[in-house]
Scaffold this motif. Structure first.
Motif, short mmCIF file in Angstrom:
data_model
loop_
_atom_site.label_atom_id
_atom_site.label_comp_id
_atom_site.label_asym_id
_atom_site.label_seq_id
_atom_site.Cartn_x
_atom_site.Cartn_y
_atom_site.Cartn_z
N HIS A 174 -11.64 -4.88 -7.05
CA HIS A 174 -11.89 -3.74 -6.18
C HIS A 174 -11.38 -4.14 -4.80
N ILE A 175 -11.38 -3.23 -3.87
CA ILE A 175 -10.87 -3.54 -2.53
C ILE A 175 -11.95 -4.25 -1.72
N TYR A 176 -11.63 -5.44 -1.27
CA TYR A 176 -12.55 -6.24 -0.47
C TYR A 176 -12.29 -5.95 1.01
N ARG A 177 -12.94 -4.91 1.50
CA ARG A 177 -12.68 -4.43 2.86
C ARG A 177 -12.92 -5.51 3.91
N GLU A 178 -13.83 -6.44 3.61
CA GLU A 178 -14.16 -7.49 4.59
C GLU A 178 -13.00 -8.47 4.80
N ASN A 179 -12.01 -8.45 3.91
CA ASN A 179 -10.85 -9.34 4.07
C ASN A 179 -9.86 -8.86 5.12
N TYR A 180 -10.01 -7.61 5.56
CA TYR A 180 -8.99 -6.99 6.39
C TYR A 180 -9.47 -6.81 7.82
N ALA A 181 -8.63 -7.26 8.74
CA ALA A 181 -9.02 -7.24 10.16
C ALA A 181 -7.80 -6.97 11.02
N GLY A 182 -8.07 -6.47 12.23
CA GLY A 182 -7.00 -6.20 13.18
C GLY A 182 -6.69 -4.72 13.25
N ASN A 183 -5.61 -4.39 13.96
CA ASN A 183 -5.18 -3.01 14.12
C ASN A 183 -3.66 -2.96 14.06
N PHE A 184 -3.14 -2.05 13.25
CA PHE A 184 -1.69 -1.96 13.06
C PHE A 184 -0.98 -1.31 14.25
N ASP A 185 -1.73 -0.67 15.12
CA ASP A 185 -1.14 -0.10 16.34
C ASP A 185 0.12 0.74 16.03
N ASN A 186 -0.05 1.66 15.06
CA ASN A 186 1.01 2.61 14.68
C ASN A 186 2.22 1.98 13.99
N THR A 187 2.05 0.82 13.41
CA THR A 187 3.12 0.25 12.58
C THR A 187 3.52 1.25 11.49
N PRO A 188 4.81 1.56 11.37
CA PRO A 188 5.23 2.46 10.29
C PRO A 188 5.16 1.75 8.93
N VAL A 189 4.52 2.41 7.98
CA VAL A 189 4.35 1.84 6.64
C VAL A 189 4.79 2.89 5.61
N PHE A 190 5.62 2.46 4.68
CA PHE A 190 6.00 3.32 3.55
C PHE A 190 5.46 2.71 2.27
N ILE A 191 4.76 3.52 1.47
CA ILE A 191 4.30 3.10 0.15
C ILE A 191 4.77 4.15 -0.85
N GLY A 192 5.59 3.74 -1.79
CA GLY A 192 6.06 4.64 -2.83
C GLY A 192 5.67 4.13 -4.20
N THR A 193 5.35 5.03 -5.12
CA THR A 193 4.98 4.60 -6.47
C THR A 193 5.17 5.74 -7.45
N SER A 194 5.17 5.39 -8.72
CA SER A 194 5.22 6.38 -9.80
C SER A 194 3.81 6.76 -10.22
N ASP A 195 3.66 7.99 -10.68
CA ASP A 195 2.40 8.42 -11.32
C ASP A 195 2.77 9.04 -12.66
N PRO A 196 2.45 8.33 -13.78
CA PRO A 196 1.73 7.06 -13.80
C PRO A 196 2.67 5.87 -13.62
N ASP A 197 2.07 4.70 -13.33
CA ASP A 197 2.78 3.43 -13.35
C ASP A 197 1.96 2.47 -14.20
N PHE A 198 2.63 1.77 -15.09
CA PHE A 198 1.93 0.91 -16.05
C PHE A 198 1.15 -0.21 -15.36
#
Length: 210
Positions: free
Chosen positions: A134-158
């Motif tokens: 599951h997502i361990y939210r406590e592992n993540y810290a800081g601020n991306f300050d508007n960093t551009p992020v692209f996430i692409g995927t298929s639905d479904p993906d194996f």
């Protein structure tokens, strides 16, 4: 454990104004992911593609219990920290460090960047999400300050459930990233031209990356 075995291209770090770290997928190689660079607008970039031991960053699925993927996952995260420090030492600010990965490399890209959120140059994740049963939210810290992020995927993906992609995008947005998420019906486990065009437009088209 992962060794510091990096294939490079583009400009030498000492001459570049920007750097792109490219992370290959399971069973692939640094040279494989480095060949992807030809499709992007990367003038004045140093390109660094680390090679995973046995061509695998961690042994099990990215949604397996985290301990099953240790110590390989932590070793991969530490290797990326080391590479980023080398780039910074060469005089390139983190805001000019970019990251890109496919599949297992996309998962590692997102995991490292979100554990160390700051103003990165940009992040492109082709079929990936944050790592863990599951997502361990406590592992993540800081601020991306508007960093551009692209996430692409298929639905479904194996390999990558689309629900994890949605959850990943939401966390990155909460942490200040400018996320573009593209879900492609029945795309398959690959990278398509539309993704390349989006990444060039969203991440590599600004005047300081042209």
């Amino acid at each position: 454990m992962h060794q510091k075995n990096i294939t490079t291209s583009g400009k030498p770090l000492s001459e570049a104004s920007k750097a792109l770290i490219l992370l290959h997928g399971r069973g692939a190689s640094a040279s494989d992911i480095l060949s992807l660079a030809q499709y992007f607008k990367l003038t004045d970039f140093a390109l660094l593609a680390p090679q995973a031991t046995n061509n695998t960053w961690y042994p099990f699925s990215f949604i397996a219990p985290v301990q099953q993927n240790e110590p390989w996952l932590s070793s991969a995260i530490d290797l990326l920290k080391d590479i980023v420090q080398d780039i910074v030492t060469a005089g390139i600010d983190k805001s000019n460090i970019y990251m890109m990965g496919f599949s297992q490399g996309a998962c590692l890209t997102l995991e490292f960047a979100t554990r160390n959120a700051t103003r990165w140059g940009g992040i492109a994740a082709f079929t990936g999400g944050l790592i863990g049963d599951h997502i361990y939210r406590e592992n993540y810290a800081g601020n991306f300050d508007n960093t551009p992020v692209f996430i692409g995927t298929s639905d479904p993906d194996f390999h990558v459930p689309v629900q994890r992609v949605y959850a990943t995008s939401n966390i990155l947005r909460e942490m200040g990233a400018d996320v573009t998420e593209k879900i492609y019906p029945n795309m398959g486990h690959t990278i398509v031209q539309d993704e390349i065009e989006h990444v060039n437009k969203l991440i590599f088209s600004s005047p300081d990356t042209a």
